[in-house]
Design a protein around this motif. Structure first.
Motif, PDB file in Angstrom:
ATOM      1  N   SER A  34       0.849  -1.200   0.000  1.00  0.00           N
ATOM      2  CA  SER A  34       0.000   0.000   0.000  1.00  0.00           C
ATOM      3  C   SER A  34       0.884   1.250   0.000  1.00  0.00           C
ATOM      4  N   PRO A  35       0.462   2.289  -0.727  1.00  0.00           N
ATOM      5  CA  PRO A  35       1.282   3.502  -0.814  1.00  0.00           C
ATOM      6  C   PRO A  35       1.508   4.153   0.561  1.00  0.00           C
ATOM      7  N   ASP A  36       0.541   4.000   1.471  1.00  0.00           N
ATOM      8  CA  ASP A  36       0.705   4.622   2.791  1.00  0.00           C
ATOM      9  C   ASP A  36       1.826   3.944   3.592  1.00  0.00           C
ATOM     10  N   VAL A  37       1.840   2.607   3.525  1.00  0.00           N
ATOM     11  CA  VAL A  37       2.911   1.890   4.223  1.00  0.00           C
ATOM     12  C   VAL A  37       4.257   2.290   3.634  1.00  0.00           C
ATOM     13  N   LYS A  38       4.267   2.372   2.290  1.00  0.00           N
ATOM     14  CA  LYS A  38       5.513   2.741   1.622  1.00  0.00           C
ATOM     15  C   LYS A  38       5.986   4.111   2.084  1.00  0.00           C
ATOM     16  N   GLN A  39       5.010   5.007   2.292  1.00  0.00           N
ATOM     17  CA  GLN A  39       5.394   6.372   2.668  1.00  0.00           C
ATOM     18  C   GLN A  39       6.119   6.421   4.023  1.00  0.00           C
ATOM     19  N   ILE A  40       5.707   5.552   4.954  1.00  0.00           N
ATOM     20  CA  ILE A  40       6.375   5.549   6.266  1.00  0.00           C
ATOM     21  C   ILE A  40       7.859   5.274   6.099  1.00  0.00           C
ATOM     22  N   LEU A  48      17.248  -3.863   7.666  1.00  0.00           N
ATOM     23  CA  LEU A  48      16.941  -3.151   6.422  1.00  0.00           C
ATOM     24  C   LEU A  48      16.942  -1.647   6.647  1.00  0.00           C
ATOM     25  N   SER A  49      16.482  -1.220   7.838  1.00  0.00           N
ATOM     26  CA  SER A  49      16.443   0.224   8.108  1.00  0.00           C
ATOM     27  C   SER A  49      17.855   0.793   8.139  1.00  0.00           C
ATOM     28  N   GLN A  50      18.807  -0.009   8.598  1.00  0.00           N
ATOM     29  CA  GLN A  50      20.200   0.454   8.611  1.00  0.00           C
ATOM     30  C   GLN A  50      20.712   0.594   7.183  1.00  0.00           C
ATOM     31  N   GLN A  51      20.273  -0.351   6.325  1.00  0.00           N
ATOM     32  CA  GLN A  51      20.679  -0.249   4.920  1.00  0.00           C
ATOM     33  C   GLN A  51      20.068   0.974   4.264  1.00  0.00           C
ATOM     34  N   LEU A  52      18.809   1.292   4.662  1.00  0.00           N
ATOM     35  CA  LEU A  52      18.175   2.486   4.091  1.00  0.00           C
ATOM     36  C   LEU A  52      18.970   3.729   4.479  1.00  0.00           C
ATOM     37  N   LEU A  53      19.418   3.780   5.733  1.00  0.00           N
ATOM     38  CA  LEU A  53      20.165   4.960   6.183  1.00  0.00           C
ATOM     39  C   LEU A  53      21.528   5.036   5.512  1.00  0.00           C
ATOM     40  N   THR A  92      16.793  -0.043  -1.772  1.00  0.00           N
ATOM     41  CA  THR A  92      15.669   0.838  -2.101  1.00  0.00           C
ATOM     42  C   THR A  92      14.481   0.518  -1.215  1.00  0.00           C
ATOM     43  N   VAL A  93      13.579   1.487  -1.081  1.00  0.00           N
ATOM     44  CA  VAL A  93      12.398   1.294  -0.252  1.00  0.00           C
ATOM     45  C   VAL A  93      11.558   0.128  -0.779  1.00  0.00           C
ATOM     46  N   ASP A  94      11.453   0.022  -2.110  1.00  0.00           N
ATOM     47  CA  ASP A  94      10.651  -1.069  -2.684  1.00  0.00           C
ATOM     48  C   ASP A  94      11.213  -2.435  -2.299  1.00  0.00           C
ATOM     49  N   ASP A  95      12.539  -2.522  -2.341  1.00  0.00           N
ATOM     50  CA  ASP A  95      13.209  -3.760  -1.977  1.00  0.00           C
ATOM     51  C   ASP A  95      12.931  -4.119  -0.514  1.00  0.00           C
ATOM     52  N   VAL A  96      13.000  -3.095   0.332  1.00  0.00           N
ATOM     53  CA  VAL A  96      12.745  -3.288   1.760  1.00  0.00           C
ATOM     54  C   VAL A  96      11.344  -3.840   1.966  1.00  0.00           C
ATOM     55  N   LEU A  97      10.359  -3.204   1.295  1.00  0.00           N
ATOM     56  CA  LEU A  97       8.972  -3.625   1.484  1.00  0.00           C
ATOM     57  C   LEU A  97       8.764  -5.051   0.987  1.00  0.00           C
ATOM     58  N   ALA A  98       9.411  -5.390  -0.133  1.00  0.00           N
ATOM     59  CA  ALA A  98       9.266  -6.746  -0.669  1.00  0.00           C
ATOM     60  C   ALA A  98       9.810  -7.770   0.328  1.00  0.00           C
ATOM     61  N   GLN A  99      10.975  -7.478   0.903  1.00  0.00           N
ATOM     62  CA  GLN A  99      11.576  -8.424   1.859  1.00  0.00           C
ATOM     63  C   GLN A  99      10.723  -8.553   3.112  1.00  0.00           C
ATOM     64  N   LEU A 100      10.201  -7.412   3.580  1.00  0.00           N
ATOM     65  CA  LEU A 100       9.386  -7.447   4.798  1.00  0.00           C
ATOM     66  C   LEU A 100       8.084  -8.208   4.557  1.00  0.00           C
TER      67      LEU A 100
END
Lengths: 423, 318
Positions: free
Chosen positions: A229-235, A398-403, A408-416
């Motif tokens: 969902s776009p909202d989850v992605k936005q967080i 994953l959050s450490q990788q984002l920082l 990418t955020v999309d990759d993070v969401l897919a893994q989660l």
């Protein structure tokens, strides 16, 4: 000759001892078991701030069951679940066990006795039950509430010429204020420690209610999580942006949340921090440098107009009863004493914890505590607490990788999403 | 020897009434020899029982346990499921990759104390002081070392301030996934090379000084002396240091990891040992943790046997 006999005797005795050590299951167990002594494991009873809480709970229990001894064993928190894991594997150990709410207790509910038949009288008085329930059964009574208010330093707001009593209500305004504060005082927007991966948990839960619609929020808690969902992605995008645009204190990935990030906030290096309500990292914990009247609590600044910001909280810590205890009713009474009003009142006053008991008097606590308690009624369970420990652990990495900008955020969401599906 | 002397005695005993003292001494001899035969077993028994009861038996239990399930499948036989999970877990793969990295960094970890010991041996100015200074970190516990370097390597810490003074941008030593493992290994080497240094110095003590003098007379430069004289004479010492350093790296970095990075950032500093601890203590998956420890045991077995083989071959050359 005589000497040799002595030697042989000594060896035989020695062997008998080592043989005893070698056998896998020694006779008897040192902890728990007997019905006139109950053993309680926790990581709080050694803390001076909890001394009068434990003492009052003991007194309450002694009144109801004179002649039954209570032994509190304070374990170091670092090793707590490791030690407990060993006890659970051996099927022997403490009768009453302290737990964190959420994944920590749900993962281990097989080793616990359901308490539902003993605690009906406490249902109304206490809140935060969901964090200790699994599949409709309750495994512990909550002692404190744990959640993630956004604390801010009123001094810094004042120095920057902002009204410290009217914090921002939308994220745009909030970030604009941060810009002003950084420009005028040099303080960063957020004190962030993400060395352990806790930062993202706090972020997800503190800002979640300002991004997700109430429907999405409730679905998430109920287990129907839509990671695309776009909202989850936005967080998660906001998390990355906050890092990229320098809102956070420097070196977040190598800063420990406990207690370096909180120290950065209380020493005025950052204007805001997503903190806790109980245990540590809460308003009273900052008091060494920031007196209670200088600490404000704000609602999550609105991101999505369709969202309804609320305080994210769950049961924080609670006491459960082990499956192997001889008399579950007696052990449940220990739990009930530990959650009775008077001890909790003492805990709230001495430790600054937000207690699970809605009837206690908080008049003597600071304004921040009052602001939090006022929001408890409309609060909702925190988003990250609904996730499994495995997913939360993965999210931390994953959050450490984002920082550090290596995913990418999309990759993070897919893994989660994949991790959330398998449990 | 025994039967030859025993024979005649028995013969005499058969012919004449037995002289008492003789039979008694024979019996005592026989009993004495039985006691002597049993003595080694009895003396070894405590050690063997301790190893068998407290090491091998738990090891077998652990391996057995690694074939059972976690959570809802607790106690059920799941075959190789845990090992398959490990193979597919990127975190465990990172941990194994880091073991490989440690093996690659091993020569560095051996060369540093070796070189410094050489300098001390060649009596560079102040060598007495350096000998003490170099050994000093070896007496600190990993937790203290970790805490010290947490401060030194912090983003706003002294090292970055120094780099800033030189015009080099700050590096997040413990927060950058590409850098953190090197920072931790570097600190581990710093904290432990003192022991290897002492071993090297002991090795130097056995060096034949006439060979060194001969090299000096022949006009060998310092690098030539090190390469052609010192290293060949110290080959056994060097091999010993290799083995002990490798074992140290694989088994005693937990404290540093725990304090400095907690396995992070992004799991980049995981080692199998740390993985075992996380799975057991934090994730409540003791069976998976058992599988990981079994894997770690096998790795150690291969590395250990390989190193013993090398040492044995080196021994034969001597």
């Amino acid at each position: 000759m005589k000497q040799r006999t002595l030697w042989t005797a000594a060896l035989v005795v020695g062997l008998a001892f080592t043989a005893g050590c070698g056998s896998a299951s020694g006779p008897g167990s040192s902890s728990g078991g007997s019905s006139d002594k109950l053993v309680v494991w926790d990581w709080k009873s050694g803390d001076p701030k909890a001394a009068s809480y434990i003492q009052k709970a003991k007194a309450d229990f002694a009144k109801k069951h004179p002649g039954v001894n209570l032994e509190f064993v304070a374990q170091p928190f670092d090793q707590y679940y490791t030690l407990l894991g060993a006890a659970i594997q051996s099927g022997k150990g403490p009768d009453v066990i302290m737990f964190n709410g959420g994944g920590k207790i749900r993962d281990r509910s097989d080793a616990l006795a359901p308490l539902d038949s003993y605690i009906a009288d406490d249902r109304q008085r206490l809140t935060g039950w969901d964090a200790f329930a699994k599949d409709g059964k309750t495994y512990a009574e909550p002692v404190t509430l744990q959640g993630h208010p956004i604390y801010y330093n009123k001094d810094l707001y004042q120095k920057a010429g902002l009204n410290p009593d009217a914090p921002a209500t939308t994220l745009d305004e909030f970030i604009k204020n941060c810009g002003v504060i950084t420009q005028k005082t040099g303080a960063k927007c957020f004190a962030l420690g993400n060395k352990e991966g806790f930062g993202i948990q706090f972020w997800l839960s503190a800002l979640g209610s300002a991004v997700l619609t109430p429907q999405e929020y409730d679905d998430w808690i109920a287990g129907k999580r839509n990671w695309s969902s776009p909202d989850v992605k936005q967080i998660f995008e906001l998390w990355k942006q906050a890092g990229d645009t320098g809102l956070n204190t420097d070196g977040a990935n190598s800063t420990a949340m406990f207690n370096d990030a909180f120290a950065a906030f209380s020493s005025g290096k950052a204007a805001n921090v997503i903190g806790l309500m109980s245990d540590v990292g809460h308003w009273k914990d900052f008091a060494e440098f920031l007196t209670p009247e200088k600490i404000g609590v704000m609602q999550a600044p609105l991101v999505n107009p369709a969202a309804k910001p609320s305080l994210p909280y769950d049961g924080g810590i609670g006491y459960a009863v082990a499956k192997w205890t001889k008399d579950p009713k007696l052990a449940a009474d220990v739990v009930r004493s530990l959650t009775s009003t008077e001890p909790l009142q003492a805990f709230s006053l001495d430790g600054g914890a937000i207690a699970s008991d809605t009837t206690i008097d908080i008049a003597k606590s600071g304004p921040a505590a009052k602001a939090i308690v006022a929001e408890v009624k409309t609060g909702k369970p925190a988003l990250h607490v609904a996730l499994s420990s495995t997913t939360v652990d993965l999210m931390g990495r994953l959050s450490q990788q984002l920082l550090s900008d290596s995913i990418t955020v999309d990759d993070v969401l897919a893994q989660l999403a994949a991790s959330d599906k398998t449990g | 020897m025994g039967p030859a002397t025993a024979g005649p005695t028995e013969d005499t005993a058969g012919r004449a009434p037995a002289p008492r003292p003789a039979t008694a001494s024979a019996r005592r001899n026989r009993r004495g020899s039985r006691a002597e035969r049993l003595a080694p077993l009895v003396l070894l028994a405590p050690a063997i029982l301790i190893i068998a009861g407290l090491r091998l038996w738990p090891l077998l239990l652990g391996i057995n346990f690694s074939f059972t399930g976690d959570g809802a499948r607790n106690g059920m036989n799941v075959g190789l499921d845990n090992y398959l999970t490990l193979l597919h877990d990127p975190l465990f793969r990172t941990a194994l990759r880091n073991v490989g990295l440690l093996v690659l960094l091993l020569p560095v970890a051996v060369a540093i104390p070796g070189l410094l010991a050489t300098f001390i041996f060649l009596k560079v100015p102040g060598h007495r002081l350096y000998r003490g200074v170099y050994f000093f970190p070896a007496v600190l516990s990993p937790v203290i070392v970790g805490a010290i370097f947490n401060l030194l390597l912090a983003f706003d810490g002294p090292l970055n301030a120094l780099l800033g003074g030189l015009g080099i941008g700050p590096v997040d030593w413990l927060g950058n996934p590409d850098v953190a493992i090197f920072a931790v290994v570097g600190v581990h080497i710093w904290a432990t090379f003192g022991m290897a240094l002492v071993v090297f110095l002991a090795g130097f003590a056995t060096l034949d000084s006439s060979v060194l003098d001969a090299a000096k007379v022949d006009g060998a430069s310092l690098p030539q002396t090190i390469w052609h004289v010192i290293i060949p004479s110290l080959s056994r010492t060097i091999q010993f240091v290799f083995v002990t350093t490798m074992i140290g790296m694989l088994t005693s970095m937990f404290g540093l990891l725990y304090v400095m990075t907690g396995g992070g950032p992004a799991g980049s500093t995981y080692l199998p040992e740390y993985y075992v601890w996380i799975q057991q203590g934090q994730m409540n998956q003791p069976a998976l943790a058992s599988a990981a420890s079994t894997a770690l045991f096998l790795i150690m077995l291969v590395v250990g046997l390989g190193q013993i083989g090398i040492l044995r071959r080196a021994g034969k050359e001597d």
